[in-house]
Design an enzyme around this catalytic site. Structure first.
Site, PDB file in Angstrom:
ATOM      1  N   GLY A 171      35.140  39.437  38.106  1.00 44.85           N
ATOM      2  CA  GLY A 171      34.570  40.246  39.178  1.00 44.85           C
ATOM      3  C   GLY A 171      33.984  39.428  40.319  1.00 44.85           C
ATOM      4  N   GLY A 209      40.684  43.624  35.798  1.00 44.69           N
ATOM      5  CA  GLY A 209      39.605  44.566  36.052  1.00 44.69           C
ATOM      6  C   GLY A 209      39.770  45.223  37.409  1.00 44.69           C
ATOM      7  N   GLY A 210      39.073  44.679  38.407  1.00 45.63           N
ATOM      8  CA  GLY A 210      39.038  45.276  39.742  1.00 45.63           C
ATOM      9  C   GLY A 210      40.399  45.670  40.285  1.00 45.63           C
ATOM     10  N   GLU A 215      38.855  34.942  29.119  1.00 50.60           N
ATOM     11  CA  GLU A 215      38.226  35.365  30.368  1.00 50.60           C
ATOM     12  C   GLU A 215      37.011  34.493  30.658  1.00 50.60           C
ATOM     13  OE1 GLU A 215      39.240  39.705  31.439  1.00 50.60           O
ATOM     14  OE2 GLU A 215      37.488  39.737  30.145  1.00 50.60           O
TER      15      GLU A 215
HETATM   16  P1  PGA Z   1      38.146  41.298  37.109  1.00 47.01           P
HETATM   17  O1  PGA Z   1      37.706  41.734  35.616  1.00 47.01           O
HETATM   18  O2  PGA Z   1      39.660  41.315  37.131  1.00 47.01           O
HETATM   19  O3  PGA Z   1      37.548  42.338  37.994  1.00 47.01           O
HETATM   20  O4  PGA Z   1      37.606  39.930  37.340  1.00 47.01           O
HETATM   21  C1  PGA Z   1      38.395  41.272  34.502  1.00 47.01           C
HETATM   22  C2  PGA Z   1      37.751  41.804  33.257  1.00 47.01           C
HETATM   23  O5  PGA Z   1      36.528  42.000  33.251  1.00 47.01           O
HETATM   24  O6  PGA Z   1      38.434  42.048  32.245  1.00 47.01           O
END
Ligand code: PGA
Length: 248
Positions: free
Chosen positions: A173, A234-235, A167
């Site tokens: 995010g 995440g989102g 990541e």
């Molecule tokens: P995101 O978060 O998809 O909102 O970018 C990913 C994560 O923090 O695992």
């Protein structure tokens, strides 16, 4: 060499137990879990209701953190044995938000990974670089080091079951996804270091996810890359579009 894809939702600090129940009830009727493993990593307090709601499906439930000690005076913490006792199969370890806001380090990540494995919980180990580190050209060096430290003392047999989530912090995010080439390049480098630590055969069995602004429109391209075995989402895992990510 065929690795089943694994898509995990990381809800972070979102959804109350009753909201969780409603969300999962709706989600489970719409997704196909044949082509990939699906894991919902939910807030600890949502674990019982989500476990109950996914009963009879292939959806697994994960935690977002746990402590590395067996038990004791660690107010507010949750142990691996508590998770196993509940029926939790996965735990996210070392998410960048835990590293940034809760003082987790590569060393505590390693202790947690060992504790999870010894309790038959699959760790989803998060690694990745900041924007500054990427611009300095040290991404691969950094993820190699993070991988090596996280897996210190993890046996070959245990290693086959782990999941690594690459990541890039600048993509979490932010709506800025790494391109599929950028993500593949780093996931390939992670697989190479796994080959050095263990061997090529074991490295070929370990699943490596990409995480960072995965959504319905970029999932299938990212997941089609040879070294990307799914995503940590995440989102988008809190929205109806999570169905499309899973049915990529
Ligand atoms: P995101 O978060 O998809 O909102 O970018 C990913 C994560 O923090 O695992």
């Amino acid at each position: 060499m065929s690795r089943k894809k694994i898509i995990a939702g990381n809800w972070k600090m979102n959804l109350t137990p009753s909201e969780a129940k409603e969300f999962v009830t709706n989600l489970k009727s719409k997704i196909n879990t044949d082509k990939c493993d699906v894991v919902l990593c939910v807030p600890a307090i949502d674990i019982p209701v989500v476990l109950d709601t996914v009963k009879g499906t292939n959806i697994e439930v994960g935690a977002q953190n746990m402590h590395f000690e067996e038990n004791g005076a660690f107010t507010g913490e949750i142990s691996a044995r508590m998770l196993t006792d509940m029926g939790v199969k996965y735990v996210i370890i070392g998410h960048s938000e835990r590293r940034e806001y809760f003082g987790e380090t590569d060393q505590t990540v390693n202790k947690k990974v060992l504790k999870a494995l010894n309790n038959h919980i699959i760790p989803i180990i998060c690694i990745g670089e900041t924007l500054q580190q990427r611009e300095e050209g040290i991404t691969v060096d950094l993820v190699r080091l993070q991988t090596k430290i996280a897996l210190k003392g993890v046996s070959r047999e245990q290693a086959k079951n782990i999941v690594i989530a690459y990541e890039p912090i600048w993509a979490i995010g932010t709506g800025k996804t790494a391109t599929s080439q950028q993500a593949e390049e780093v996931c390939k480098a992670i697989r190479e270091v796994l080959g050095e630590i263990y061997n090529v055969d074991i490295a070929s069995k370990i699943r490596i996810q990409y995480g960072g602004s995965v959504n319905a429109s970029n999932a299938s391209e990212l997941f089609s890359m040879p070294n990307i075995d799914g995503g940590l989402v995440g989102g988008a895992s809190l929205k109806p579009e999570f169905e499309q990510v899973i049915n990529f």
